[in-house]
Enzyme design. Structure first.
Site, mmCIF file in Angstrom:
data_model
loop_
_atom_site.group_PDB
_atom_site.id
_atom_site.type_symbol
_atom_site.label_atom_id
_atom_site.label_comp_id
_atom_site.label_asym_id
_atom_site.label_seq_id
_atom_site.Cartn_x
_atom_site.Cartn_y
_atom_site.Cartn_z
ATOM 1 C CG ASP A 22 -3.155 -7.749 -0.526
ATOM 2 O OD1 ASP A 22 -1.874 -7.945 -0.487
ATOM 3 O OD2 ASP A 22 -4.151 -8.678 0.692
ATOM 4 C CG ASP A 26 -1.102 -8.500 3.420
ATOM 5 O OD1 ASP A 26 -1.506 -7.756 2.546
ATOM 6 O OD2 ASP A 26 0.803 -8.080 4.318
ATOM 7 C CG ASP A 30 1.445 -6.045 -2.586
ATOM 8 O OD1 ASP A 30 1.406 -5.910 -3.525
ATOM 9 O OD2 ASP A 30 0.975 -6.934 -1.833
ATOM 10 C CG ASP A 99 4.061 11.468 0.152
ATOM 11 O OD1 ASP A 99 4.845 12.240 0.508
ATOM 12 O OD2 ASP A 99 3.094 11.221 0.110
ATOM 13 C CG ASP A 202 3.673 15.161 4.522
ATOM 14 O OD1 ASP A 202 2.588 14.586 4.156
ATOM 15 O OD2 ASP A 202 3.892 15.170 5.320
ATOM 16 C CD GLU A 264 0.813 18.230 2.268
ATOM 17 O OE1 GLU A 264 -0.512 17.869 2.388
ATOM 18 O OE2 GLU A 264 1.085 17.734 3.156
ATOM 19 C CG HIS A 330 -3.133 11.151 1.349
ATOM 20 N ND1 HIS A 330 -2.534 11.839 0.259
ATOM 21 C CD2 HIS A 330 -2.161 10.714 2.094
ATOM 22 C CE1 HIS A 330 -1.603 12.840 1.409
ATOM 23 N NE2 HIS A 330 -1.488 11.854 2.181
#
Ligand code: TEU
Length: 543
Positions: A22, A26, A30, A99, A202, A264, A330
């Site tokens: 980060d 925040d 990123d 992705d 995906d 995937e 993930h």
């Protein structure tokens, strides 16, 4: 020495950008954060990065609900930040793949907003709309959403249902619409023209649905109460027409240099289906370049089980096709927890397995320091799956906790001060398990990964050679030969917590091992320490 193209060489490093670094402070990772860590990724030896989605999104499914395919969500930065990242990565020899979620968009995407305005909307058929059964009040069929409830949402305005195989904020696109397909291909071109080297696609096997919208049959399962998993998904996935679209996607990619598509291919939950993943590779040069077979993720930590799982995957790779391997991502519990139980000896064995198989290895951020699953309290859950199914399903937040960079507050991931802090809690083990500490310790798992990746890069047998599993050894040991150039290498992995003795076809010397020094010679008999994993060079006859 033959040099493999970047995506065959690998490893490809998956970054879940929210959780990597980060730079903005925040609490959410990123693009600038990824850019600042490029030297680390290059130092690891990765040839490519797969970025989980960074497009504008309402974040109902943390970016897998895209509302604009051509931009970056301000949470992650801007398109300018993205270009800077791309350029800096390229200078280090690292390619970036995005992705790409083709099965569905966000319900806030202007296409869907327009589609739902009326039955006569020009984009009506860009999504999947159906009238209800039984006078319009019954669901169009029995399909269930992966994230709970029915896969159909009734739309009050037009009196029809739209299909959403995930949350209702993720309406499924209609791949039978040529206009939609054409528009989507333009979105892909946008990124290819910028210099992106490919896409992770995906749920690629979900794209096309049964033309008659027939019910899925039920299957018996004694699992947690996700009704979705009580169906065999033969009607809402894996339709023949999908393969035609895959060929078109491939043709688009072939217009750009050195690009790669990895799909995937999601089987029914818990089912080993390497044949399905293999089909997505087409004839070897007209399908996807790579496809994930998730069988190893459902395989227990046993040498013989792992061997049959890998063998059946290789059998399904078409001539000219190329395999890839993945142990963590993930969506799943990290292998370090699922298989390793936090034991670094197992993590090292898994690393050797992943990095010395035939085909491209995929690494998930943190795998290289042995990061384990986070343990989250109910109020800390963010993933819609975890929130919905608590306490029956742990959800996916556990594998998305922030990268552990050092032992400073927030593990060096973010400067966000309490009460805000990182978007998911940092795993408290960061004080002992972090990149900075691992860098300083030459015997750390991070160095083990780097050494293995280096070996993979410098030995043709590893990155491009053949593989053969050797018979006649204790069941607890996995043993395979990699052959390429004029070298014969042997991977020997003891999955048991007891010493094991194996006979080698020839004398050997150690290239790398958790149990013995590099270069140490061996006769034809090798006794392995508990959980030892090593790579040996077979010596010519007579040594
Ligand atoms: O995953 C597909 C998928 O079906 C899984 O999310 C699965 O349902 C989940 O692991 C629970 O068992 C892909 C993405 O990888 C995932 O992150 C997205 O949420 C999903 O598609 C929708 O885009």
């Amino acid at each position: 020495m033959a040099k493999a193209v970047w995506w065959k060489q690998g490893p490809i490093y998956q970054i879940y950008p929210r959780s990597f670094f980060d730079a903005g402070g925040d609490g959410v990772g990123d693009l600038e954060g990824v850019r600042r860590k490029l030297d680390y990724i290059a130092g690891l030896g990765a040839t490519g990065i797969w970025l989980s989605p960074v497009y504008p999104s309402p974040m109902v499914d943390f970016g897998y609900d895209i509302s604009n395919y051509r931009d970056i969500d301000p949470l992650f930065g801007s398109l300018e930040d993205f270009k800077r990242l791309l350029g800096d990565a390229e200078r280090r020899g690292i390619r970036i793949i995005m992705d790409m979620v083709l099965n569905h968009s966000s319900d806030r995407h202007p296409w869907f907003v327009e589609s739902r305005t009326g039955r006569d909307s020009p984009k009506r058929d860009w999504y999947i709309w159906r009238g209800g059964r039984k006078g319009g009040r019954g669901y169009p069929n029995n399909w269930m959403g992966a994230f709970g409830g029915r896969a159909w949402k009734h739309d009050g305005e037009t009196g029809e249902y739209y299909l959403h195989l995930f949350t209702e904020a993720q309406p499924d696109l209609n791949w039978r619409s040529n206009a939609m397909k054409k528009a989507m291909f333009e979105e892909l071109r946008f990124w290819l023209d910028l210099g992106v080297k490919g896409f992770r696609l995906d749920v690629i096997n979900y794209l096309v649905k049964d033309a008659q919208f027939r019910n899925n049959p039920y299957r018996l399962r004694l699992t947690f109460p996700r009704r979705h998993d009580l169906q065999t998904h033969i009607m809402d996935r894996n339709q023949e027409e999908t393969f035609g679209i895959v060929r078109e996607l491939r043709a688009l990619m072939d217009q750009y240099d050195e690009t790669m598509l990895v799909g995937e291919v999601y089987p029914d939950e818990g089912v080993h289906d390497p044949a399905l993943a293999g089909r997505f590779l087409g004839g070897g040069d007209d399908g996807l370049h790579l496809a994930f077979d998730f069988s190893p993720i459902y395989t227990p930590f046993k040498a013989d089980r792992m061997e049959s799982c890998l063998k059946s995957w290789y059998e399904k790779i078409p001539p000219g096709g190329w395999p890839c391997h993945v142990l963590s991502n993930h969506d799943q519990s990290r292998a370090a927890t699922r298989l390793g139980g936090g034991d670094d000896r197992i993590n090292r064995l898994l690393a050797l397995l992943l990095l010395t198989q035939r085909g491209t290895p995929f690494l998930y951020y943190g795998e290289e320091i042995g990061m384990v699953d986070g343990r989250l309290k109910r109020r800390e859950l963010r993933d819609p799956v975890g929130v919905k199914y608590y306490p029956f399903h742990p959800g996916r937040d556990r594998s998305r906790t922030p990268m552990q960079w050092d032992d400073s507050p927030n593990a060096g991931f973010s400067a966000a001060a309490p009460p805000a802090g990182p978007w998911l809690p940092v795993n408290p083990d960061y004080r002992e398990r972090n990149v900075a500490g691992a860098e300083r310790d030459p015997s750390s798992i991070l160095h083990w990964y780097r050494d293995l990746i280096q070996l993979r890069k410098t030995h043709e047998a590893l990155h491009s050679g053949e593989i053969e599993f050797l018979p006649h050894h204790p069941r607890e040991v996995l043993m395979y030969e990699r052959r390429g150039g004029d070298e014969r290498l042997l991977g020997v992995l003891n999955f048991s917590r007891r010493p094991q003795t194996v006979s080698l076809p020839l004398s050997a010397e150690t290239l790398i091992s958790t149990g013995r020094a590099k270069g140490s010679p061996w006769g034809k008999e090798l006794t392995l320490a508990p959980l030892e994993a090593g790579l040996f060079r077979l010596l010519p006859e007579g040594f």
